[in-house]
Design a protein around this motif. Structure first.
Motif, PDB file in Angstrom:
ATOM      1  N   ARG A 125       0.760  -1.133   0.084  1.00  0.00           N
ATOM      2  CA  ARG A 125       0.107   0.190  -0.181  1.00  0.00           C
ATOM      3  C   ARG A 125       0.846   1.343   0.078  1.00  0.00           C
ATOM      4  NH1 ARG A 125      -5.630  -1.129   1.409  1.00  0.00           N
ATOM      5  NH2 ARG A 125      -5.554  -3.500   2.043  1.00  0.00           N
ATOM      6  N   GLY A 126       2.014   1.315   0.524  1.00  0.00           N
ATOM      7  CA  GLY A 126       2.860   2.516   0.787  1.00  0.00           C
ATOM      8  C   GLY A 126       3.646   2.497  -0.256  1.00  0.00           C
ATOM      9  N   LEU A 127       4.167   1.422  -0.927  1.00  0.00           N
ATOM     10  CA  LEU A 127       5.089   1.456  -2.015  1.00  0.00           C
ATOM     11  C   LEU A 127       4.438   0.982  -3.364  1.00  0.00           C
ATOM     12  CD1 LEU A 127       7.970  -0.325  -0.004  1.00  0.00           C
ATOM     13  CD2 LEU A 127       7.660   2.051  -0.531  1.00  0.00           C
ATOM     14  N   LEU A 128       3.122   1.193  -3.454  1.00  0.00           N
ATOM     15  CA  LEU A 128       2.494   0.952  -4.642  1.00  0.00           C
ATOM     16  C   LEU A 128       3.172   1.241  -5.815  1.00  0.00           C
ATOM     17  CD1 LEU A 128       0.285  -0.810  -5.883  1.00  0.00           C
ATOM     18  CD2 LEU A 128      -1.481   1.058  -5.651  1.00  0.00           C
ATOM     19  N   SER A 129       3.391   2.629  -5.962  1.00  0.00           N
ATOM     20  CA  SER A 129       3.955   3.224  -7.267  1.00  0.00           C
ATOM     21  C   SER A 129       5.290   2.592  -7.535  1.00  0.00           C
ATOM     22  CB  SER A 129       4.097   4.625  -6.814  1.00  0.00           C
ATOM     23  OG  SER A 129       4.935   5.143  -6.115  1.00  0.00           O
ATOM     24  N   TRP A 130       6.290   2.390  -6.531  1.00  0.00           N
ATOM     25  CA  TRP A 130       7.338   1.747  -6.721  1.00  0.00           C
ATOM     26  C   TRP A 130       7.259   0.112  -7.111  1.00  0.00           C
ATOM     27  CZ3 TRP A 130      12.591   2.949  -6.821  1.00  0.00           C
ATOM     28  CH2 TRP A 130      12.687   4.257  -6.220  1.00  0.00           C
ATOM     29  N   HIS A 131       5.981  -0.426  -6.812  1.00  0.00           N
ATOM     30  CA  HIS A 131       5.861  -1.772  -7.196  1.00  0.00           C
ATOM     31  C   HIS A 131       5.454  -1.911  -8.522  1.00  0.00           C
ATOM     32  CE1 HIS A 131       4.660  -6.023  -6.480  1.00  0.00           C
ATOM     33  NE2 HIS A 131       3.818  -5.817  -7.082  1.00  0.00           N
ATOM     34  N   VAL A 132       4.756  -0.875  -8.809  1.00  0.00           N
ATOM     35  CA  VAL A 132       4.188  -0.857 -10.416  1.00  0.00           C
ATOM     36  C   VAL A 132       5.236  -0.354 -11.139  1.00  0.00           C
ATOM     37  CG1 VAL A 132       2.612   0.381 -12.087  1.00  0.00           C
ATOM     38  CG2 VAL A 132       1.854  -0.349  -9.738  1.00  0.00           C
ATOM     39  N   ALA A 133       6.204   0.485 -10.843  1.00  0.00           N
ATOM     40  CA  ALA A 133       7.171   0.949 -11.742  1.00  0.00           C
ATOM     41  C   ALA A 133       8.371  -0.163 -11.863  1.00  0.00           C
ATOM     42  CB  ALA A 133       7.815   2.323 -11.170  1.00  0.00           C
ATOM     43  N   VAL A 134       8.697  -1.019 -10.634  1.00  0.00           N
ATOM     44  CA  VAL A 134       9.366  -1.916 -11.108  1.00  0.00           C
ATOM     45  C   VAL A 134       8.858  -2.960 -11.876  1.00  0.00           C
ATOM     46  CG1 VAL A 134      11.029  -3.541  -9.591  1.00  0.00           C
ATOM     47  CG2 VAL A 134      10.939  -1.218  -8.965  1.00  0.00           C
ATOM     48  N   GLY A 135       7.969  -3.444 -11.507  1.00  0.00           N
ATOM     49  CA  GLY A 135       7.102  -4.413 -12.388  1.00  0.00           C
ATOM     50  C   GLY A 135       6.965  -4.068 -13.767  1.00  0.00           C
ATOM     51  N   LEU A 136       7.022  -2.898 -14.002  1.00  0.00           N
ATOM     52  CA  LEU A 136       7.124  -2.349 -15.644  1.00  0.00           C
ATOM     53  C   LEU A 136       8.420  -2.617 -16.086  1.00  0.00           C
ATOM     54  CD1 LEU A 136       4.330   0.218 -15.529  1.00  0.00           C
ATOM     55  CD2 LEU A 136       3.935  -1.897 -16.535  1.00  0.00           C
ATOM     56  N   PHE A 137       9.461  -2.249 -15.189  1.00  0.00           N
ATOM     57  CA  PHE A 137      10.569  -2.405 -15.732  1.00  0.00           C
ATOM     58  C   PHE A 137      11.224  -3.995 -15.767  1.00  0.00           C
ATOM     59  CE2 PHE A 137      15.174  -3.097 -14.299  1.00  0.00           C
ATOM     60  CZ  PHE A 137      15.697  -2.433 -15.470  1.00  0.00           C
ATOM     61  N   VAL A 138      10.739  -4.856 -14.795  1.00  0.00           N
ATOM     62  CA  VAL A 138      10.986  -5.942 -14.796  1.00  0.00           C
ATOM     63  C   VAL A 138      10.413  -7.201 -15.799  1.00  0.00           C
ATOM     64  CG1 VAL A 138      10.835  -8.236 -13.358  1.00  0.00           C
ATOM     65  CG2 VAL A 138      11.646  -6.092 -12.424  1.00  0.00           C
ATOM     66  N   ILE A 139       9.664  -6.640 -16.213  1.00  0.00           N
ATOM     67  CA  ILE A 139       8.728  -7.569 -17.155  1.00  0.00           C
ATOM     68  C   ILE A 139       9.280  -7.882 -18.578  1.00  0.00           C
ATOM     69  CG2 ILE A 139       6.372  -7.951 -18.670  1.00  0.00           C
ATOM     70  CD1 ILE A 139       4.909  -7.284 -16.094  1.00  0.00           C
TER      71      ILE A 139
END
Length: 107
Positions: free
Chosen positions: A44-58
């Protein structure tokens, strides 16, 4: 050096470049998936990081799948340069397709 020797030398360099690309992508994924795992702890607190890193990792995941599949394809096809490099480790031959399928299904 004959034409054939020159061509083989060029292909051996291609095998080495593929190996380096695979290793580099592995290092990028190690760091990216580590950060992704940390972001899950407080999603919840790091959602933007989670999404950004996920978009980089895929894309990196699919590039790594592509580079390893490329090597396996050329080895089993009988390409001389990839035959000289040798076969994939027996465990990787068995686990590789399972890891690819589970990774694609998860992401």
């Amino acid at each position: 050096m004959t034409e054939t020797d020159s061509d083989l030398h060029r292909r051996l360099l291609g095998v080495e470049a593929n190996s380096r690309l695979t290793g580099l992508l592995g290092a990028v994924l190690l760091v990216g998936l580590f950060v992704e795992g940390i972001s899950v702890l407080d999603v919840r607190g790091l959602l933007s990081w989670h999404v950004a890193v996920g978009l980089f990792v895929i894309p990196a995941i699919f590039a790594k799948i592509g580079s390893t599949s490329f090597r396996a394809f050329h080895y089993y096809r009988g390409t001389e340069a990839y035959r000289r490099k040798g076969p994939p480790h027996p465990i990787l031959r068995i686990a590789g397709p399972l890891v690819i399928l589970s990774t694609i299904s998860m992401f």
